[in-house]
Enzyme design. Structure first.
Site, mmCIF file in Angstrom:
data_model
loop_
_atom_site.group_PDB
_atom_site.id
_atom_site.type_symbol
_atom_site.label_atom_id
_atom_site.label_comp_id
_atom_site.label_asym_id
_atom_site.label_seq_id
_atom_site.Cartn_x
_atom_site.Cartn_y
_atom_site.Cartn_z
ATOM 1 N N ARG A 144 -12.680 18.041 13.156
ATOM 2 C CA ARG A 144 -13.335 17.990 14.456
ATOM 3 C C ARG A 144 -13.633 16.521 14.741
ATOM 4 O O ARG A 144 -13.842 15.723 13.822
ATOM 5 C CB ARG A 144 -14.643 18.786 14.453
ATOM 6 C CG ARG A 144 -14.488 20.266 14.100
ATOM 7 C CD ARG A 144 -15.852 20.947 14.032
ATOM 8 N NE ARG A 144 -15.752 22.371 13.734
ATOM 9 C CZ ARG A 144 -15.794 22.882 12.501
ATOM 10 N NH1 ARG A 144 -15.951 22.075 11.456
ATOM 11 N NH2 ARG A 144 -15.694 24.177 12.318
ATOM 12 N N HIS A 265 -13.720 26.928 8.799
ATOM 13 C CA HIS A 265 -14.172 28.109 9.536
ATOM 14 C C HIS A 265 -14.900 29.050 8.594
ATOM 15 O O HIS A 265 -14.405 29.359 7.511
ATOM 16 C CB HIS A 265 -12.978 28.858 10.150
ATOM 17 C CG HIS A 265 -12.371 28.168 11.327
ATOM 18 N ND1 HIS A 265 -11.102 28.435 11.787
ATOM 19 C CD2 HIS A 265 -12.872 27.205 12.161
ATOM 20 C CE1 HIS A 265 -10.842 27.668 12.830
ATOM 21 N NE2 HIS A 265 -11.888 26.929 13.081
ATOM 22 N N TYR A 274 -4.698 30.985 15.604
ATOM 23 C CA TYR A 274 -3.533 30.136 15.412
ATOM 24 C C TYR A 274 -2.286 30.933 15.050
ATOM 25 O O TYR A 274 -1.169 30.457 15.249
ATOM 26 C CB TYR A 274 -3.831 29.076 14.343
ATOM 27 C CG TYR A 274 -4.908 28.129 14.807
ATOM 28 C CD1 TYR A 274 -4.655 27.197 15.806
ATOM 29 C CD2 TYR A 274 -6.193 28.188 14.282
ATOM 30 C CE1 TYR A 274 -5.640 26.345 16.266
ATOM 31 C CE2 TYR A 274 -7.187 27.339 14.726
ATOM 32 C CZ TYR A 274 -6.903 26.421 15.719
ATOM 33 O OH TYR A 274 -7.893 25.584 16.179
#
Length: 293
Positions: A144, A265, A274
């Protein structure tokens, strides 16, 4: 202390909720409380039908299904906490179901586009070397943007080519960076970082102004500049490279659970989006290249 403050404190203490998450919960709860008070009703004892009416009116005002689903999730967490802590006698959301939201596919890049983006910075300059190292690390590790700009020098292990990342909820994870990213990071740390910082002993790995860590907004601007150089016209953000990282791993046969761990996650269902991206790509290739596509 208000009951909303008490709930948010509990979220922070028990779940390590981020400032962003807490701010979103506060907005939802404050909006709900304001609506109830306009009707002369209380946050802790709304009539059971009131939420359904409000959600319907929000839809008429143009709020998207996803927004209402998030709002309802916030309120469900709040009233569940209220029951457990004797703040409310009964849960007014008992008979209300969460609207089913079909997740949109995240924007990503083709591998060739990623390669062009990585080559875009001018690596004859310290700023270009810094940006190249950041882009390589972002794509190689699926970080991120907040994780990237928050890195410190002691989070990097160039002997084992891993980086220690502090993710959501202040949870740390070790992520391998690969040889290419490790080489650019080593080159940056030995050259450009020393040139860009007045005091290289400061902790920020990627400095902005005043030897402080670069802001997310600054890196967002940098990546858009390099996208123009690379001739990439589709919408692009730092998160696009995180999506590309996950999608390309799955395209090359990576296990979904491994991708989940690398992305940080907590729930596998978050990572499963995904698989839809990879499937959509396969269908597109089939339609484009198969003689009967």
């Amino acid at each position: 202390m208000s009951v909303i403050d008490a709930f948010l404190d509990a979220l922070w203490l028990e779940q390590g909720a981020s400032d962003h998450t807490l701010a979103a919960y506060r907005r939802d709860l404050t909006a709900w409380q304001t609506h109830l008070e306009s009707l002369g009703e209380a946050l802790l004892a709304p009539p059971p039908e009131r939420l359904s009416e409000w959600l319907a009116s929000r839809r008429e005002e143009g709020y998207q299904l996803r927004s209402n689903a998030r709002l309802l999730s916030t309120l469900r967490s709040f009233y569940r906490w209220g029951r457990l802590n004797n703040q409310v006698e009964s849960d007014p959301l008992t008979d209300i179901k969460l609207p089913r939201v079909i997740p949109g596919l995240p924007n990503t890049l083709e591998e060739e586009e990623v390669e062009r983006l990585l080559l875009a910075p001018d690596t004859e300059t310290p700023l270009g070397i810094r940006d190249r190292a950041m882009l390589e690390l972002l794509y190689a590790c699926g970080l991120r943007v907040s994780e990237l700009v928050g890195l410190t020098g002691d989070a990097v292990n160039l002997r084992q080519n891993v980086v220690r990342v502090r993710g959501k909820g202040d949870k740390d994870r070790l992520v391998p960076m690969g040889e290419e990213a490790a080489d650019w990071l080593a080159h940056y740390m030995q050259t450009a970082r020393l040139a860009l910082m007045s005091d290289p002993t400061r902790p920020a790995l990627f400095p902005g102004r005043g030897d402080k860590a670069m802001t997310r907004q600054t890196f967002w601007h940098r990546i858009k500049v390099h996208a123009i150089t690379a001739g990439i016209t589709r919408p692009l953000s730092p998160h696009t490279l995180r999506h590309a990282f996950a999608t390309h791993l799955l395209n090359h046969g990576a296990n979904l659970r491994v991708v989940q761990l690398l992305l940080g996650h907590s729930d596998l269902s978050t990572t499963q989006i995904y698989t839809h991206v990879a499937q959509a790509r396969l269908e597109s290739l089939h339609a484009e290249h198969h003689p009967r596509g």
